[in-house]
Design a protein around this motif. Structure first.
Motif: not given
Ligand code: GAL
Length: 365
Positions: A143, A323, A326, A328, A333, A335-336
């Motif tokens: 993450y 999240t 995403e 990169d 990618e 999960p953000s």
């Protein structure tokens, strides 16, 4: 064995099955979301932070110590030292793995130098959360929690143009210089790309003149985010490109460098140019209120640390992790959870910091 005891034991078994059943989430479709869901409520959580290159990192350490403890975890917060930050951090992360932490939160000293440690963490089933800086070229980052760094750059560039218009109306083309951050920090290029998405068109149409001609992220880098490197580069540019030429503005990626750039310009006898920043450092907020540095970015470290600890709690409870999108990292990618940065100038400083007991009083001068 009494019947009641057997019933009670069966109950415990059912609870155990239920707990272990909710203890894992499926790996994310692309590169993240696996590992440590459903671990002990008092588990050890490692936090590896870089050298204290700006106030936000100093603040983050204290907030993680206190916040993890309040959430019931056992926190292990470590900083890399300034002389061997990369090696220190690699060693600290390995020690956290060996000590059996469930999650490691990493603010990378060098976003490209953690491959071995990420493999070891993965082998030990430890969840890795990249904090503030996205670790690059690895599918083992679970993450990412940060502010929207591209937008930080956009906001900086917009405020530079706004400040130029306000301070030097009708004087376009404005003479400006560009600074970016350290090349070992993946944020540096993201900040710069965000800024250039606004500035490049203004350079192309002749609104801005980068007198030194240095407009790439490599040419403008400030290694180690060190103030003295920014000051030296500004000194050199002034000597080579600004003899008898006015300096109107400078894109600075953060506050620490902004103050060094202002010192260089004023030291060379120029009036304070329009200079951007980031981090809402105390000295820069004071400078903005006094009408010197033009802008900064407010990335409330309290909110970022809280969002990270929330993520750890969700993993602990076996819940779905919050999240917003995403990011990169060159391999996958990730999960953000990306928070919104706020641009701050003299005009909105009091309002922007209204809920911050450390910064708000600085605006009441
Ligand atoms: C960046 C961070 C900035 C600034 C800089 C230097 O990665 O996002 O807020 O602190 O490092 O420390």
């Amino acid at each position: 064995m009494k019947k009641t005891a057997i019933v009670a034991l069966a109950g415990i078994a059912a609870v155990t099955v239920a707990l272990s059943g909710c203890g894992r989430t499926e790996p994310g479709a692309e590169g993240g979301g696996d590992d440590a869901a459903g671990f002990a409520a008092d588990a050890s959580i490692g936090v590896a932070l870089p050298d204290r290159t700006s106030e936000n990192w100093v603040l983050a350490g204290d907030l993680f110590e206190n916040g993890l403890e309040e959430a019931g975890f056992t926190g292990d917060v470590q900083y890399a030292g300034s002389s061997n930050a990369v090696g220190d951090q690699q060693q600290q992360v390995q020690q956290m793995i060996d000590a059996g932490v469930e999650v490691i939160v990493i603010g990378a000293a060098d976003t490209n130098q953690l491959a071995t440690q990420l493999e070891a963490a993965d082998a030990a089933d430890i969840t890795v959360i990249a904090y503030d800086r996205l670790i690059q070229n690895s599918d083992l980052v679970d993450y990412y929690v940060a502010f929207d760094n591209f937008n930080v750059g956009v906001l900086q560039a917009e405020s530079l143009l706004e400040g130029l218009e306000a301070n030097f109306p009708g004087e376009s083309p404005w003479n400006v210089e560009l600074f970016s951050g350290s090349s070992d920090d993946s944020n540096s290029a993201v900040f710069f790309d965000g800024a250039m998405s606004v500035l490049q068109p203004a350079i192309d149409d002749g609104t801005l003149n980068v007198v030194s001609g240095q407009t790439t992220v490599q040419q403008t880098a400030t290694e180690d985010w060190a103030a003295e490197n920014a000051q030296n580069r500004m000194d050199t540019i002034i000597t080579s490109s600004y003899q008898g030429v006015e300096l109107h503005g400078v894109l600075s990626p953060n506050d620490n460098l902004a103050r060094a750039i202002i010192a260089s310009a004023t030291g060379a006898g120029f009036p304070v140019p329009v200079v951007t920043g980031q981090d809402s450092e105390v000295a820069s907020v004071e400078s903005i209120v006094a009408g010197e540095q033009y802008s900064t970015i407010y990335k409330d470290t309290r909110a970022l640390v809280a969002a990270t600890i929330d993520m750890v709690s969700q993993l602990q409870a076996g819940e779905e992790v919050t999240t917003t999108g995403e990011a990169d990292n060159g391999a996958v990618e990730v999960p953000s959870n990306l928070l919104d940065p706020v641009i701050v100038t003299q005009e909105n400083a009091a309002e922007a910091y209204a809920d911050n007991p450390d910064l708000e009083p600085l605006t009441q001068q």
